[in-house]
Design a protein around this motif. Structure first.
Motif, short mmCIF file in Angstrom:
data_model
loop_
_atom_site.label_atom_id
_atom_site.label_comp_id
_atom_site.label_asym_id
_atom_site.label_seq_id
_atom_site.Cartn_x
_atom_site.Cartn_y
_atom_site.Cartn_z
N ASN A 93 8.59 -9.68 -3.37
CA ASN A 93 7.85 -10.32 -4.16
C ASN A 93 6.38 -9.75 -4.37
OD1 ASN A 93 8.28 -11.80 -6.49
ND2 ASN A 93 7.81 -13.62 -5.51
N VAL A 94 6.21 -8.18 -4.46
CA VAL A 94 5.06 -7.70 -4.42
C VAL A 94 4.28 -7.89 -5.46
CG1 VAL A 94 3.94 -5.33 -4.21
CG2 VAL A 94 5.57 -6.15 -2.51
N THR A 95 3.27 -8.43 -5.54
CA THR A 95 2.24 -8.62 -6.73
C THR A 95 1.19 -7.55 -7.10
OG1 THR A 95 0.72 -10.04 -5.70
CG2 THR A 95 2.73 -11.03 -6.81
N ALA A 96 0.91 -6.65 -6.05
CA ALA A 96 -0.29 -5.78 -6.24
C ALA A 96 0.38 -4.55 -5.34
CB ALA A 96 -1.74 -6.38 -5.69
N MET A 97 -0.11 -3.41 -6.18
CA MET A 97 0.05 -2.04 -5.57
C MET A 97 -1.24 -1.21 -5.33
SD MET A 97 3.62 -1.09 -7.17
CE MET A 97 2.82 -1.34 -8.63
N HIS A 98 -1.19 -0.52 -4.11
CA HIS A 98 -2.23 0.69 -4.22
C HIS A 98 -1.40 1.85 -4.36
CE1 HIS A 98 -4.96 3.43 -1.79
NE2 HIS A 98 -5.39 3.22 -3.24
N ILE A 99 -1.82 2.53 -5.42
CA ILE A 99 -0.92 3.79 -5.68
C ILE A 99 -1.74 4.74 -6.60
CG2 ILE A 99 -0.18 2.76 -7.86
CD1 ILE A 99 2.47 4.25 -7.20
N ASN A 151 0.75 -1.13 0.12
CA ASN A 151 0.01 -0.02 -0.06
C ASN A 151 0.80 1.11 0.00
OD1 ASN A 151 -2.07 1.84 0.09
ND2 ASN A 151 -2.83 1.22 2.17
N MET A 152 0.77 1.88 -1.14
CA MET A 152 1.75 3.26 -1.41
C MET A 152 1.06 4.42 -1.29
SD MET A 152 3.73 1.27 -4.63
CE MET A 152 4.85 2.74 -4.88
N SER A 153 -0.13 4.34 -0.56
CA SER A 153 -0.71 5.57 -0.45
C SER A 153 -0.32 6.19 1.24
CB SER A 153 -2.22 5.52 -0.60
OG SER A 153 -2.73 5.05 0.15
N GLY A 154 -0.57 7.12 1.37
CA GLY A 154 -0.19 7.73 2.72
C GLY A 154 -1.25 7.20 3.89
#
Ligand code: AMP
Ligand code: ZN
Length: 432
Positions: free
Chosen positions: A172-178, A129-132
């Motif tokens: 091995n991150v397969t999904a991101m929230h950005i 999770n790349m959001s604040g």
């Protein structure tokens, strides 16, 4: 599907469920100081709701109503019953605070898990999770949903590109929230750091929290070698997980067993004709602590016609075209920032970071679009630069019908925000 039965209910069954839940919501809302007064004034009780269409009999709730009730006016239970609060990202004035009971948090996590499942995430995925985090719902909202689905969840938070890349590779991150504006920047950064996005372990990006065009999505997909899915939500309706794309990428399913969505003409408050663009109005159906009825989101969209190929029966909305508040009126012409973004994303010589400035020249309102020129196109030759400027200006003119100033600025000179991008700056009240 994650909740197969709920997601494939026949329309008439779904409507029955909505009516039942709307009545219950009115009953619950009547326990809050705010709604108890509104209902008394307007003679509202659950018995006036006989069909889903009867929602029209209920008054709207606006952001100002929520502000006037800050902080506790909409709570239906004593404060002891609540376990979390979030606030909306509004940059001016009193914020709006949203409170959750444990049950509300559980419902929200389920909605999020369902949304993520719809775009192909499974418990074997690793989500970064790349959001604040903090008061912004995109942090904890996505986080708990991802855990609910059973994904290993990396709470990376915003910023710090190098560390983000390291985490992605190490785990091995397969999904991101950005956030989309950050995704464009991040994709370029990954290359700068010497990595080929095609070699990264990721396959899915959840992008949302701010308006972006289809073109931007495709750009993110291309640059990152990823599938990107649109995620819509707002704090007043819990946060993310209100409407979400499925793998068809053809509009966002509104989770109608938890929310009633309406689209109105922002001027008259009446429902627009089927398929027309208007303001999205949302009602919570499964929130006990702080139900909100007919909330004017100010977000502009339309219902998409027909059924989705995925088999889910909930209606879909088109991507958000902007906010009713963001509409610029210049020289009598209505302009949405997304129209400008659409053009900029299609011009190879410029980057993705841009800002729209409104300013006064004498008595006239003027519009200036500042956009970064790509390093490889940065030439000393004034004529060449002017040529690019002219081209952009005339393409924008064709789209927005007035000719904006175009200013090409150096690569990396427009500041990047960690959260939602601020695309419009109004300098008209500033003295020169
Ligand atoms: P907040 O409650 O502060 O997180 O802000 C919610 C607002 O963010 C919404 O009302 C929209 O204006 C915007 N937003 C959230 N998700 C999206 C999305 N997928 N596309 C466009 N705008 C979005
Ligand atoms: Zn679908």
């Amino acid at each position: 599907m994650y909740f197969h039965d709920a997601e494939t209910l026949e329309r008439n069954e779904l409507e029955k469920l909505q009516v039942e839940r709307l009545k219950k919501t009115i009953e619950q809302a009547a326990n809050s100081p705010y709604y108890s007064e509104v209902f008394k004034k307007n003679n509202i009780d659950p018995s006036i709701i006989k069909s889903a269409d009867d929602i029209k009999k209920l008054p709207f709730t606006s952001k100002d109503d929520l502000r006037s009730q800050y902080p506790y006016g909409l709570l239906t239970k004593p404060i002891d019953e609540f376990v979390r609060l979030h606030a909306s990202s509004g940059t001016t004035g009193t914020p709006t605070a949203v409170f959750y009971t444990q049950k509300d948090l559980d419902t929200w996590a389920d909605l999020m898990a369902r949304s993520m499942y719809a775009v192909g995430l499974r418990r074997s995925d690793v989500l970064q999770n790349m959001s604040g985090y903090g008061l912004f719902t995109g942090g904890l909202g996505i986080h708990y949903g991802s855990e609910r689905l059973g994904c290993l969840t990396v709470p990376a938070g915003a910023g710090n590109t190098k560390r983000q890349i390291k985490l992605i590779r190490d785990f091995n991150v397969t999904a991101m929230h950005i956030i989309p504006s950050f995704a464009l920047y991040f994709a370029a950064k990954v290359r700068e750091e010497g990595f080929d996005p095609a070699d990264m372990p990721w396959r899915i990006a959840l992008i949302g929290a701010e308006p972006h065009t289809e073109h931007t999505r495709r750009k993110i997909e291309e640059m990152m070698h990823i599938k990107a899915y649109n995620s819509y939500g707002l704090s007043e309706m819990n946060g993310p997980g209100v409407a979400f794309e499925c793998t068809e990428q053809d509009g966002m399913h509104v989770w109608e067993d938890s929310y009633i969505a309406e689209i109105i003409d922002p001027e008259t408050g009446e429902h627009v004709a089927e398929g027309e663009i208007g303001e999205l109005v949302m009602t919570t159906l499964t929130r006990e602590g702080m139900p909100i009825i007919r909330y004017r989101t100010r977000d502009l969209t339309r219902f998409l016609p027909g059924e989705c190929k995925c088999g889910r029966t909930s209606r879909r909305i088109d991507r958000i075209m902007g906010r009713a508040d963001d509409m610029l009126i210049l020289k009598g012409v209505n302009i949405y920032p997304m129209q400008i973004e659409k053009i900029i994303m299609g011009i190879p010589e410029v980057g993705h970071n841009y800002v729209i400035e409104l300013f006064k020249e004498g008595l006239m309102d003027q519009i200036r679009v500042k956009v970064e020129i790509k390093e490889e196109f940065f030439v000393e030759d004034m004529r060449a630069l002017q040529g690019i400027q002219k081209k952009i200006s005339s393409m924008l003119r064709d789209e927005i019908l007035i000719t904006p100033r175009v200013e090409l600025v150096q690569h990396n000179s427009i500041p990047k925000t960690e959260g939602k991008a601020k695309r419009v700056v109004d300098l008209r009240d500033e003295e020169d």
